[in-house]
Design a protein around this motif. Structure first.
Motif, PDB file in Angstrom:
ATOM      1  N   LYS A 220      -4.029 -12.439   1.072  1.00 53.35           N
ATOM      2  CA  LYS A 220      -4.660 -13.352   0.107  1.00 53.35           C
ATOM      3  C   LYS A 220      -6.018 -13.824   0.607  1.00 53.35           C
ATOM      4  O   LYS A 220      -6.819 -14.339  -0.149  1.00 53.35           O
ATOM      5  CB  LYS A 220      -3.753 -14.540  -0.184  1.00 53.35           C
ATOM      6  CG  LYS A 220      -3.504 -15.428   1.007  1.00 53.35           C
ATOM      7  CD  LYS A 220      -2.667 -16.625   0.610  1.00 53.35           C
ATOM      8  CE  LYS A 220      -2.314 -17.441   1.833  1.00 53.35           C
ATOM      9  NZ  LYS A 220      -1.480 -18.591   1.512  1.00 53.35           N
ATOM     10  N   ARG A 221      -6.275 -13.661   1.907  1.00 49.61           N
ATOM     11  CA  ARG A 221      -7.587 -14.033   2.441  1.00 49.61           C
ATOM     12  C   ARG A 221      -8.589 -12.889   2.350  1.00 49.61           C
ATOM     13  O   ARG A 221      -9.730 -13.039   2.730  1.00 49.61           O
ATOM     14  CB  ARG A 221      -7.450 -14.434   3.907  1.00 49.61           C
ATOM     15  CG  ARG A 221      -6.411 -15.478   4.165  1.00 49.61           C
ATOM     16  CD  ARG A 221      -7.022 -16.830   4.435  1.00 49.61           C
ATOM     17  NE  ARG A 221      -5.998 -17.832   4.628  1.00 49.61           N
ATOM     18  CZ  ARG A 221      -5.549 -18.619   3.657  1.00 49.61           C
ATOM     19  NH1 ARG A 221      -6.070 -18.544   2.442  1.00 49.61           N
ATOM     20  NH2 ARG A 221      -4.607 -19.489   3.887  1.00 49.61           N
TER      21      ARG A 221
ATOM     22  N   HIS B 274       2.100  -8.307  -1.468  1.00 48.10           N
ATOM     23  CA  HIS B 274       2.418  -9.728  -1.545  1.00 48.10           C
ATOM     24  C   HIS B 274       1.326 -10.523  -0.847  1.00 48.10           C
ATOM     25  O   HIS B 274       1.018 -10.275   0.307  1.00 48.10           O
ATOM     26  CB  HIS B 274       3.775 -10.005  -0.900  1.00 48.10           C
ATOM     27  CG  HIS B 274       4.310 -11.353  -1.253  1.00 48.10           C
ATOM     28  ND1 HIS B 274       3.754 -12.507  -0.734  1.00 48.10           N
ATOM     29  CD2 HIS B 274       5.294 -11.746  -2.080  1.00 48.10           C
ATOM     30  CE1 HIS B 274       4.407 -13.535  -1.243  1.00 48.10           C
ATOM     31  NE2 HIS B 274       5.340 -13.105  -2.065  1.00 48.10           N
TER      32      HIS B 274
ATOM     33  N   GLY C 276       2.867  -4.096  -5.682  1.00 43.43           N
ATOM     34  CA  GLY C 276       3.836  -4.815  -4.875  1.00 43.43           C
ATOM     35  C   GLY C 276       3.249  -5.524  -3.674  1.00 43.43           C
ATOM     36  O   GLY C 276       3.981  -6.123  -2.908  1.00 43.43           O
TER      37      GLY C 276
ATOM     38  N   GLU D 151       2.044  -5.945   7.289  1.00 45.45           N
ATOM     39  CA  GLU D 151       3.323  -6.077   6.591  1.00 45.45           C
ATOM     40  C   GLU D 151       3.239  -5.445   5.200  1.00 45.45           C
ATOM     41  O   GLU D 151       4.182  -4.805   4.739  1.00 45.45           O
ATOM     42  CB  GLU D 151       3.714  -7.554   6.476  1.00 45.45           C
ATOM     43  CG  GLU D 151       4.179  -8.147   7.793  1.00 45.45           C
ATOM     44  CD  GLU D 151       4.247  -9.673   7.777  1.00 45.45           C
ATOM     45  OE1 GLU D 151       5.026 -10.224   8.544  1.00 45.45           O
ATOM     46  OE2 GLU D 151       3.504 -10.317   7.002  1.00 45.45           O
TER      47      GLU D 151
ATOM     48  N   GLU E  78       1.071 -13.328   0.540  1.00 46.91           N
ATOM     49  CA  GLU E  78       1.353 -14.101   1.751  1.00 46.91           C
ATOM     50  C   GLU E  78       1.529 -13.213   2.980  1.00 46.91           C
ATOM     51  O   GLU E  78       1.426 -13.694   4.106  1.00 46.91           O
ATOM     52  CB  GLU E  78       2.628 -14.940   1.557  1.00 46.91           C
ATOM     53  CG  GLU E  78       2.536 -15.998   0.482  1.00 46.91           C
ATOM     54  CD  GLU E  78       1.657 -17.167   0.891  1.00 46.91           C
ATOM     55  OE1 GLU E  78       1.215 -17.214   2.049  1.00 46.91           O
ATOM     56  OE2 GLU E  78       1.398 -18.029   0.043  1.00 46.91           O
ATOM     57  N   LEU E  79       1.845 -11.950   2.766  1.00 46.96           N
ATOM     58  CA  LEU E  79       2.104 -11.083   3.906  1.00 46.96           C
ATOM     59  C   LEU E  79       0.796 -10.595   4.514  1.00 46.96           C
ATOM     60  O   LEU E  79      -0.224 -10.519   3.849  1.00 46.96           O
ATOM     61  CB  LEU E  79       2.947  -9.881   3.485  1.00 46.96           C
ATOM     62  CG  LEU E  79       4.317 -10.185   2.884  1.00 46.96           C
ATOM     63  CD1 LEU E  79       5.052  -8.894   2.603  1.00 46.96           C
ATOM     64  CD2 LEU E  79       5.139 -11.039   3.825  1.00 46.96           C
ATOM     65  N   THR E  80       0.847 -10.240   5.791  1.00 50.80           N
ATOM     66  CA  THR E  80      -0.357  -9.737   6.440  1.00 50.80           C
ATOM     67  C   THR E  80      -0.607  -8.306   5.982  1.00 50.80           C
ATOM     68  O   THR E  80       0.232  -7.672   5.350  1.00 50.80           O
ATOM     69  CB  THR E  80      -0.187  -9.716   7.956  1.00 50.80           C
ATOM     70  OG1 THR E  80       0.823  -8.750   8.276  1.00 50.80           O
ATOM     71  CG2 THR E  80       0.203 -11.065   8.497  1.00 50.80           C
TER      72      THR E  80
ATOM     73  N   PRO F  78      -3.139 -12.570   6.356  1.00 47.53           N
ATOM     74  CA  PRO F  78      -2.511 -12.414   5.027  1.00 47.53           C
ATOM     75  C   PRO F  78      -3.515 -11.850   4.023  1.00 47.53           C
ATOM     76  O   PRO F  78      -4.694 -12.220   4.052  1.00 47.53           O
ATOM     77  CB  PRO F  78      -2.136 -13.845   4.647  1.00 47.53           C
ATOM     78  CG  PRO F  78      -2.051 -14.584   5.924  1.00 47.53           C
ATOM     79  CD  PRO F  78      -3.015 -13.942   6.861  1.00 47.53           C
TER      80      PRO F  78
END
Lengths: 292, 418
Positions: free
Chosen positions: B166-167, B121, B119, B128, B123-125, B164
């Protein structure tokens, strides 16, 4: 809603075990208390939806406003000016926008919740939490955007009233929370039923997208209820969204047809649909991982 | 103690084979019809047991009649080959899907970790996602807030917690995800193969965390193909074979049975030019009696006969010893003893006795591979052809308790006050 109570005698687990997993469970064995325990999760999902929707967009939450605005402009040009459909004497912009804002909430709820199982299969396959948390979070996060759009609509309304246009927001406004709940309930109810069925019959996913668009034309969004010829009225009124949209618009603009009997029908429809939806969703959630 | 917290009674799970999702309407109608007529569900009758190579039968039993009791504080390792039904078992217990028949009874709060970072995400840090993932795993917001600091520290990525995910590099992602999971505090924890992530240092940390979880008296179910991790963590184990429980016992019994299972299925692998080839070989004790066991500190004999097909000038022989994780532990060759095998005539048979002295491998199971060849190539190489076990005796070292620390070798030492 007593039927949804999980603590009915007969459903109580023997004292020594916290949980017994069986192949089949009672249709009405719906654990709403567990869902309540996971309320923080619902909140997190809402936050996730909200944050992720506008990350890396320049306009950010402005998109909430741009969408209904552009749709209103288009409807005004096409249906108002070109087709010349009556708006019961209400300024076209207000007429269309009030319909669109309500409809958008309902249709996004329906569209998004109908993808619950398919879209979240990767999570559902790895961890257990009450599955209903997801569709409910969708309804709540869309409520946020609805409220923003509604405030925007009110700004327009105020502008027109200052200009002296004859629109009369009235005491029916007190009905608004109920109307919003009914829209949410209908969207959620249809959404979870469809999502339960799509685990086996994928065809429905194709049906939903354009089905909802078609449905909009069967609802008095681009035309007033009064413009419907008598012989088609029954068809439009059988649509549970009709009384909701019509009351919504009448409350804000003061023109429209209110029929409490129709509203009651919509309310009953919503409740029955929700109960049915929760039951079927509850049944499917146990084994959908095997078929999705 | 010994309070049963999970009880499985005749649990079975059936799956459909082939293209699930087509023709389900007709299956459903079939079922409905049978039900209406009061007959047995037609799809339940097909009793194909779980074998990956079975093709007949449209339904398969991934698990069949599992009966199992797991006690309070038990750390249970579940091993088995791919497709044996391990993950299905965990899925049933963690409520991802329901059993087809039978009952699972559970006492206490259960959390499952079938994957790290469920789960997340992109985009979330990081922060988060800690909240989101924690909530998905069943923690409340309050619980997460109180542990936030600990989780961030454990993950070791404090600097990036407001970026985020994703980085993140994949390593950072996994560290963060595991950190959240490690701070769950359920009474029963279900873990599937998630330790095989991150670098060596992080794995060590993860295993340490799991050990401390189990030491605090909670029940842990652990599935892994990493037998070392299973041995380190678990006290008891079950071996799953073809959808049924093949064996239950202590973790050592189970892992060695599992290893034996994988060895038995491999045929002897033999390679080389066969210019000179082994005729037979055996392992004996020093009295020449066939043996499969050696006590620590003992000597043993490996004798082999080999025959040359042509005349060979120079031929070396060596023994490679591997442990049951296929790690290369020992190497013995005639060159080390300045023993030369030279000028073997055409058709001549040579018999050699190799004395292996002072066994110092940790108690366990070992395999010897035999090699014949010279600097120019291999004549004959038979992999893992002799299996023996090392037992703890009482004359090489006087250690009254069994070996628990899994060092690979046992060194002899003498102790004195200075």
């Amino acid at each position: 809603m007593n039927t949804l109570n999980a603590d009915k005698p007969g459903n109580i687990l023997p004292k020594e075990w916290t949980m017994i997993l069986r192949p089949k469970r009672n249709l009405l064995d719906i654990n709403l208390r567990e869902l309540w325990l996971y309320r923080d999760l619902v909140g997190m999902f809402v936050k996730r939806d909200f944050v992720s929707k506008f990350k890396q967009t320049i306009l950010g939450p402005l998109w909430f406003i741009i969408q209904p605005l552009l749709t209103t402009v288009m409807f005004t040009i096409i249906f108002g000016n070109i087709a010349g459909i009556s708006t019961d004497g209400i300024p076209k912009v207000l007429f269309y926008m009030s319909g669109i804002v309500g409809w958008t909430y309902f249709s996004t709820c329906l569209n998004e919740t109908s993808q619950t199982f398919i879209k979240n299969a990767p999570i559902f396959g790895k961890v257990y939490f009450p599955r209903l948390a997801l569709p409910i979070s969708v309804v709540i996060s869309n409520l946020v955007s609805f409220v923003i759009q509604f405030v925007f609509l009110c700004c327009f309304l105020a502008y027109f009233m200052i200009q002296g246009t004859d629109v009369k927001p009235n005491i029916l406004i007190l009905w608004l929370p109920v109307l919003v709940l009914m829209m949410a309930g209908l969207g959620l109810g249809f959404g979870i039923i469809i999502s339960s069925l799509t685990t086996k019959y994928r065809d429905l996913t194709h049906l939903v997208t354009f089905g909802v668009t078609l449905w909009m034309y069967a609802t008095p969004i681009i035309y007033p209820l009064s413009a419907i010829p008598e012989n088609m009225k029954l068809f439009v009124i059988a649509n549970p969204m009709t009384p909701i949209v019509e009351t919504f618009r009448t409350a804000l603009l003061g023109v429209g047809q209110i029929n409490y009997l129709h509203l009651l029908y919509s309310f009953g429809f919503t409740v029955v649909l929700l109960i049915f939806g929760v039951i079927i969703f509850n049944k499917v959630e146990k084994t959908f991982m095997d078929t999705v | 103690m010994s309070n049963v917290v999970i009880k499985l009674e005749n649990v079975s799970k059936q799956y459909r084979l082939g293209n699930v999702g087509t023709g389900t309407l007709s299956h459903d109608l079939n079922r409905l019809f049978a039900k209406a007529m009061g007959k047995e569900d037609p799809t339940m009758k097909v009793g194909v047991s779980n074998r990956l190579d079975t093709v007949d039968g449209r339904y398969v039993w991934a698990l069949r009649d599992i009966n199992l009791e797991i006690c309070d504080g038990e750390v249970l390792g579940i091993v088995g080959k791919n497709g044996a039904g391990k993950s299905t078992l965990l899925k049933l217990m963690s409520r991802v899907t329901s059993p087809t028949t039978g009952e699972i009874k559970i006492k206490g709060r259960i959390a499952s970790l079938l994957e790290v970072g469920t789960g997340f995400h992109p985009e979330l840090t990081g922060k988060e996602n800690i909240y989101l993932n924690g909530a998905i795993l069943g923690m409340t917001k309050k619980e997460i807030s109180s542990k936030l600091e600990e989780i961030v520290d454990f993950s070791g990525i404090k600097k990036y917690v407001d970026t985020p995910v994703k980085r993140y590099s994949s390593g950072m992602y996994v560290r963060l995800a595991f950190a959240v999971a490690a701070h769950l505090e359920p009474e029963i924890l279900i873990v599937d193969e998630v330790l095989a992530v991150g670098d060596a240092e992080f794995q060590k940390k993860a295993i340490g965390k799991m050990q401390s979880v189990s030491q605090s008296g909670r029940t842990v179910l652990f599935v892994s193909h990493n037998l070392t991790a299973v041995e380190q963590l678990c006290t008891t184990g079950i071996l799953i074979q073809n959808g049924t429980i093949g064996m239950t016992g202590t973790v050592d019994e189970i892992t060695s049975a599992y290893k034996q299972l994988s060895v038995d299925e491999n045929e002897l692998r033999r390679s080389g030019t066969r210019l000179v080839e082994f005729l037979d070989y055996k392992m004996t004790d020093m009295n020449g009696k066939a043996a499969q066991e050696v006590f620590l500190g003992d000597n043993f004999l490996v004798s082999a006969n080999f025959k040359a097909k042509e005349q060979v000038e120079l031929c070396d022989m060596s023994l490679d010893i591997r442990n049951d994780s296929n790690e290369f532990i020992g190497h013995i060759t005639n060159a080390d003893d300045a023993f030369e095998i030279k000028n073997i005539a055409h058709g001549k048979t040579v018999s050699v006795n190799v004395t292996v002295k002072n066994m110092c491998f940790s108690p366990g199971t070992y395999y010897i591979s035999l090699w014949l060849g010279n600097a120019y190539g291999t004549f004959d190489y038979i992999e893992n052809c002799i299996r023996f076990s090392v037992k703890q005796g009482d004359h090489y070292i006087l250690r009254p308790y069994p070996f628990t620390h899994r060092a690979k070798t046992v060194l002899q030492s003498s102790w004195a006050f200075k």
